[in-house]
Scaffold this motif. Structure first.
Motif, PDB file in Angstrom:
ATOM      1  N   ARG A 105      -5.933  -9.769  -6.701  1.00 15.93           N
ATOM      2  CA  ARG A 105      -7.294  -9.366  -7.037  1.00 15.93           C
ATOM      3  C   ARG A 105      -7.367  -7.865  -7.373  1.00 15.93           C
ATOM      4  NH1 ARG A 105     -12.285 -11.636  -4.774  1.00 15.93           N
ATOM      5  NH2 ARG A 105     -11.120 -12.356  -2.967  1.00 15.93           N
ATOM      6  N   SER A 106      -8.138  -7.569  -8.397  1.00 15.95           N
ATOM      7  CA  SER A 106      -8.508  -6.180  -8.668  1.00 15.95           C
ATOM      8  C   SER A 106      -9.893  -5.940  -8.067  1.00 15.95           C
ATOM      9  CB  SER A 106      -8.517  -5.939 -10.178  1.00 15.95           C
ATOM     10  OG  SER A 106      -9.032  -4.672 -10.451  1.00 15.95           O
ATOM     11  N   PHE A 107     -10.870  -6.749  -8.446  1.00 15.46           N
ATOM     12  CA  PHE A 107     -12.202  -6.714  -7.836  1.00 15.46           C
ATOM     13  C   PHE A 107     -12.912  -8.011  -8.186  1.00 15.46           C
ATOM     14  CE2 PHE A 107     -14.860  -6.049 -11.590  1.00 15.46           C
ATOM     15  CZ  PHE A 107     -13.934  -5.592 -12.507  1.00 15.46           C
ATOM     16  N   SER A 125       6.776  -7.831  -8.693  1.00  7.23           N
ATOM     17  CA  SER A 125       7.601  -7.456  -7.538  1.00  7.23           C
ATOM     18  C   SER A 125       8.945  -6.964  -8.067  1.00  7.23           C
ATOM     19  CB  SER A 125       7.847  -8.673  -6.634  1.00  7.23           C
ATOM     20  OG  SER A 125       6.625  -9.162  -6.158  1.00  7.23           O
ATOM     21  N   TRP A 167       1.545   0.155  -8.548  1.00  5.07           N
ATOM     22  CA  TRP A 167       1.008  -1.172  -8.847  1.00  5.07           C
ATOM     23  C   TRP A 167       2.069  -2.267  -8.763  1.00  5.07           C
ATOM     24  CZ3 TRP A 167      -2.935  -0.406 -13.510  1.00  5.07           C
ATOM     25  CH2 TRP A 167      -3.942   0.476 -13.080  1.00  5.07           C
ATOM     26  N   PHE A 209       4.966  -4.334  -6.247  1.00  2.72           N
ATOM     27  CA  PHE A 209       5.495  -4.568  -4.900  1.00  2.72           C
ATOM     28  C   PHE A 209       6.959  -4.131  -4.916  1.00  2.72           C
ATOM     29  CE2 PHE A 209       2.295  -8.042  -5.299  1.00  2.72           C
ATOM     30  CZ  PHE A 209       1.475  -7.690  -4.247  1.00  2.72           C
ATOM     31  N   ASN A 210       7.371  -3.432  -3.895  1.00  2.97           N
ATOM     32  CA  ASN A 210       8.752  -2.959  -3.848  1.00  2.97           C
ATOM     33  C   ASN A 210       9.569  -3.785  -2.859  1.00  2.97           C
ATOM     34  OD1 ASN A 210      11.154  -1.572  -3.837  1.00  2.97           O
ATOM     35  ND2 ASN A 210      10.350   0.243  -2.781  1.00  2.97           N
ATOM     36  N   GLU A 211      10.360  -4.694  -3.395  1.00  2.82           N
ATOM     37  CA  GLU A 211      11.214  -5.514  -2.519  1.00  2.82           C
ATOM     38  C   GLU A 211      12.656  -5.030  -2.546  1.00  2.82           C
ATOM     39  OE1 GLU A 211      11.123  -9.736  -2.698  1.00  2.82           O
ATOM     40  OE2 GLU A 211       9.109  -9.825  -3.529  1.00  2.82           O
ATOM     41  N   TYR A 232      14.039  -1.318  -3.721  1.00  2.42           N
ATOM     42  CA  TYR A 232      14.445   0.073  -3.481  1.00  2.42           C
ATOM     43  C   TYR A 232      14.078   0.487  -2.054  1.00  2.42           C
ATOM     44  CZ  TYR A 232      15.524   0.365  -8.414  1.00  2.42           C
ATOM     45  OH  TYR A 232      16.087   0.148  -9.650  1.00  2.42           O
ATOM     46  N   PRO A 279      -3.757   6.234 -13.745  1.00  4.74           N
ATOM     47  CA  PRO A 279      -4.968   6.008 -12.947  1.00  4.74           C
ATOM     48  C   PRO A 279      -4.718   6.040 -11.435  1.00  4.74           C
ATOM     49  CG  PRO A 279      -4.298   4.013 -14.107  1.00  4.74           C
ATOM     50  CD  PRO A 279      -3.484   5.127 -14.662  1.00  4.74           C
ATOM     51  N   THR A 283      -4.424   8.606  -5.726  1.00  2.00           N
ATOM     52  CA  THR A 283      -4.842   7.652  -4.689  1.00  2.00           C
ATOM     53  C   THR A 283      -4.102   7.860  -3.366  1.00  2.00           C
ATOM     54  OG1 THR A 283      -3.273   6.051  -5.577  1.00  2.00           O
ATOM     55  CG2 THR A 283      -5.548   5.838  -6.291  1.00  2.00           C
ATOM     56  N   HIS A 284      -2.973   8.531  -3.392  1.00  5.78           N
ATOM     57  CA  HIS A 284      -2.259   8.870  -2.156  1.00  5.78           C
ATOM     58  C   HIS A 284      -2.061  10.387  -2.143  1.00  5.78           C
ATOM     59  CE1 HIS A 284      -1.172   4.661  -2.869  1.00  5.78           C
ATOM     60  NE2 HIS A 284      -0.919   4.548  -1.579  1.00  5.78           N
ATOM     61  N   TYR A 297     -11.265   8.035 -12.675  1.00  6.35           N
ATOM     62  CA  TYR A 297     -11.946   7.570 -11.470  1.00  6.35           C
ATOM     63  C   TYR A 297     -11.244   8.033 -10.191  1.00  6.35           C
ATOM     64  CZ  TYR A 297     -14.173   5.282 -15.235  1.00  6.35           C
ATOM     65  OH  TYR A 297     -14.810   5.093 -16.425  1.00  6.35           O
ATOM     66  N   ASN A 339      -5.020  -0.976  -4.914  1.00  6.03           N
ATOM     67  CA  ASN A 339      -5.595  -1.059  -6.248  1.00  6.03           C
ATOM     68  C   ASN A 339      -6.628  -2.193  -6.286  1.00  6.03           C
ATOM     69  OD1 ASN A 339      -5.831  -0.248  -8.933  1.00  6.03           O
ATOM     70  ND2 ASN A 339      -4.476  -1.895  -9.617  1.00  6.03           N
ATOM     71  N   PHE A 342     -10.671  -3.199  -5.354  1.00  6.04           N
ATOM     72  CA  PHE A 342     -11.941  -2.479  -5.258  1.00  6.04           C
ATOM     73  C   PHE A 342     -13.029  -3.354  -4.636  1.00  6.04           C
ATOM     74  CE2 PHE A 342      -9.339  -0.576  -8.411  1.00  6.04           C
ATOM     75  CZ  PHE A 342      -9.594   0.780  -8.340  1.00  6.04           C
ATOM     76  N   ASN A 370       3.325  -6.410   0.789  1.00  3.04           N
ATOM     77  CA  ASN A 370       4.616  -6.560   0.114  1.00  3.04           C
ATOM     78  C   ASN A 370       4.966  -8.039  -0.022  1.00  3.04           C
ATOM     79  OD1 ASN A 370       7.416  -6.429  -0.718  1.00  3.04           O
ATOM     80  ND2 ASN A 370       7.444  -4.344   0.072  1.00  3.04           N
ATOM     81  N   ARG A 419       7.864  -9.307  -0.197  1.00  2.00           N
ATOM     82  CA  ARG A 419       9.081  -9.717   0.509  1.00  2.00           C
ATOM     83  C   ARG A 419       8.670 -10.565   1.721  1.00  2.00           C
ATOM     84  NH1 ARG A 419      11.109  -4.939   2.430  1.00  2.00           N
ATOM     85  NH2 ARG A 419      12.263  -4.442   0.552  1.00  2.00           N
TER      86      ARG A 419
END
Lengths: 340, 290
Positions: free
Chosen positions: A86-88, A97, A137, A139-141, A143, A184, A188-189, A218, B86, B88, B237, B239
């Motif tokens: 979901r985005s919104f 991923s 954006w 998923f890091n499975e 690295y 964008p 955010t972090h 934004y 991400n 909202f 995640n 995983r």
């Protein structure tokens, strides 16, 4: 400034696709037929931008791309799509991923660039999704850290820009290639801004003849970005302001609440240019020329040197109809031309 | 040993498409049927897994929306980013002290908050509801807490819920503690936060509530007077966790305090549905020893 002495006007990237393209974009299996439709839509949109009077016509509204994350991610080995997230509301996007080392399977903007070069004489600017957004954006499975994944994306983006720059140089020797890195997710972090800077600098490292801008939209606080501005090896920004501004005309401090953060920009940055967002892309309200003019005059008062000011919509206009998008751009250009 | 799933669970592609159809053609009854059928189907799976769960909230677009739409003097505002994701949410705008309302609000259709009957109710903690909203500065914070608490008790009463999970993006703070205590007089309360809970005021209420989980569960485990869930399932995640790895963590935690079981680090709506389903199965395998 443009050749005729006015401020440079530009669009940001995306523009609403004609129905004949959007209705089949995801379904058309015949690659040749789909390419023809993308080309037709690009020519029409370049023409629309030229009629609106833009100095810089971008790449004709990104008719070659469906979405800013999926377009590059689908062309990389090492990314798997498990489904939508979901985005919104009930709006979803494909978030990939990363399951193994990233490798470029095919370049993702070269065909678009070659076609645009052949079909306009105006200035162009190539938007490309930046490494930080690609990392954030995904998923890091695979690295071991967000930083490691980020720097892999930065190397990938560097390769893409380098490849496009080679194409550009053949047709425009000696002329700078304008590239806009879309980020964008940039602020955010806030605790990762050092990583962000490192990734942008890596994305453009060792490539000669670029004019690089950064588009962020934004953000809750642009000071986070301006604080690291000195370290960013870019030439300027294209940012949004209009959506947070008052709709009342006026050139005073109280009339233009959204643009006061430009003071933070000039306090921290004395060289880079600022592409100032003067029309809101999330409303059909077509800002009148005098309102846009007041926003521009107020921004110029803060920034000072007009050669550091460019004028654009807040973001890509894909959320509006083509008719509304045209009217917004036209008023933006008229506002610039009305400034003595 | 329990496995707790809470909050918004990802919609299936079929349900997502059904909602798109409703947005275009407005067949509300068809959509209600789809929500109910998907909820019952998932609850049946969760029951077979022996999971403890809140309503999957398929009809919630974000964790505040149906709650905000059940209040007078609250309307929906701009989209705001949920934490560092991400994803909202539509920010509630609070003009005056809220009260419970069942009147439909356009342009957002009102859906009943809950469809599930066997599940726990899910509500954002009051401090979270307030911190994620835009609040009229002239309103008194203590009075706001009181009025939202009244709305919550009305919601629980209307839907016949005697167990509630309070979800705090912001840790339960001093202002909220008395209301959590009051709620726990009539209701079984579990408190979950994806952030660290504020230890000092928070631990005081652990003898009143049914269970707790936060990102610092392992730290509060030795001092909590109620059972603690540890959030070993990563909701951000894809995983999928190895059940053996999770069992290892559990067995190490068991000696530290009153362990309730396992849960996720946040609700699972940030994942594709297929991955959420696999993670739910892993939770089942951990507690059922498969």
């Amino acid at each position: 400034m443009s050749d005729n002495g006015n401020l440079i006007t530009q669009e940001i990237g995306s523009f609403r696709k004609p129905d004949y393209l959007s209705n089949v974009f995801k379904r058309e299996k015949d690659e040749k037929k789909l390419t023809e439709l993308k080309e037709k839509a690009t020519v029409e949109t370049l023409s629309l931008f030229e009629r609106a009077g833009l100095t810089n016509v971008g790449v004709g509204g990104e008719m070659y791309r469906w979405e800013m994350y999926e377009h590059p991610a689908q062309r990389l080995d090492g990314i798997k799509f498990h489904g939508l997230v979901r985005s919104f509301d009930n709006r979803y996007y494909r978030k990939g991923s990363v399951i193994s080392d990233l490798n470029v399977r095919e370049h993702w903007h070269n065909d678009e660039l070659e076609f645009v070069i052949a079909n306009t004489k105006r200035e162009i600017k190539m938007p490309i999704t930046g490494p930080y957004t690609l990392m954030d954006w995904s998923f890091n499975e695979h690295y071991s850290s967000r930083h490691d994944l980020l720097m892999e994306f930065a190397k990938v983006v560097n390769g893409e820009i380098r490849s496009m720059n080679d194409i550009w140089k053949k047709s425009h020797p000696g002329k700078k290639f304008q590239v806009q890195i879309d980020e964008p997710a940039a602020t955010t972090h806030p605790d990762e801004m050092d990583m962000f800077v490192e990734s942008i600098n890596e994305a453009v490292r060792g490539i000669d003849g670029l004019e690089t801008s950064l588009h962020v939209c934004y953000s809750t606080d642009y000071r986070i970005l301006f604080d690291v501005s000195e370290d960013l090896k870019i030439d300027g920004y294209n940012l949004e302001f209009a959506n947070r501004d008052s709709l009342n005309a006026g050139k005073g401090e109280e009339d233009r609440p959204a643009y006061s953060t430009l003071r933070d920009f000039v306090d921290r940055e004395s060289h880079k240019f600022m592409g100032v967002g003067v029309t809101d892309v999330h409303t059909d309200y077509i800002e009148p020329v005098n309102l846009i003019r007041d926003r521009i005059i107020y921004s110029m008062k803060i920034i000072g040197d007009p050669s550091r000011v460019r004028i654009n919509p807040d973001c890509g206009l894909r959320t509006r109809s083509r008719e509304v998008g045209f009217e917004k751009l036209k008023n933006m250009v008229d506002a610039v031309r009305s400034i003595p | 040993m329990k496995a707790l799933l809470y909050g918004i669970y990802p919609r299936s592609d079929d349900l997502r498409k059904e909602i798109n159809r409703w947005e275009r053609f407005g067949q509300k009854e068809d959509l209600k049927k789809a929500f109910r059928s998907e909820t019952l189907s998932l609850e049946s799976t969760f029951d077979s897994y022996a999971l403890t769960y809140t309503d999957p909230l398929f009809n919630w677009n974000d964790i505040l929306r149906p709650v905000a739409l059940s209040m007078e003097h609250v309307k929906l505002g701009e989209l705001r980013r949920y934490m560092e994701t991400n994803t909202f949410y539509r920010q509630p705008v609070i003009d005056h002290y809220p009260s419970f309302s069942e009147v439909e609000k356009d342009p957002y259709p009102y859906f009943p908050l809950y469809y599930g009957e066997s599940s726990l109710a899910f509500l954002p903690s009051i401090s979270t509801f307030l911190s994620m909203s835009s609040v009229n500065k002239n309103l008194d914070r203590k009075k706001l807490f009181g009025s939202i608490f009244d709305v919550y008790t009305d919601i629980l009463s209307k839907y016949g819920k005697s167990s509630v999970l309070l979800f705090g993006v912001d840790p339960v703070d001093q202002d909220e503690i008395q209301y959590v205590e009051m709620l726990s007089d009539t209701c079984s309360v579990t408190v979950i936060s994806p952030r660290k809970v504020n230890k000092t005021p928070f631990l005081k209420i652990t003898d009143k509530i049914e269970g707790v989980a936060s990102v610092d569960s392992l730290d509060i485990l030795p001092n909590s007077r109620c059972p603690v869930y540890i959030g070993v399932i990563d909701s951000k995640n894809t995983r999928v966790e190895d059940p053996e790895y999770v069992r290892d963590i559990v067995s190490k935690a068991e000696s530290s305090g009153n362990l309730a079981g396992i849960t996720a680090s946040d609700y699972l709506d940030f994942l594709p549905r297929v991955i959420a389903d696999r993670k739910a199965k892993v939770m089942s395998e951990v507690i059922n020893g498969e």
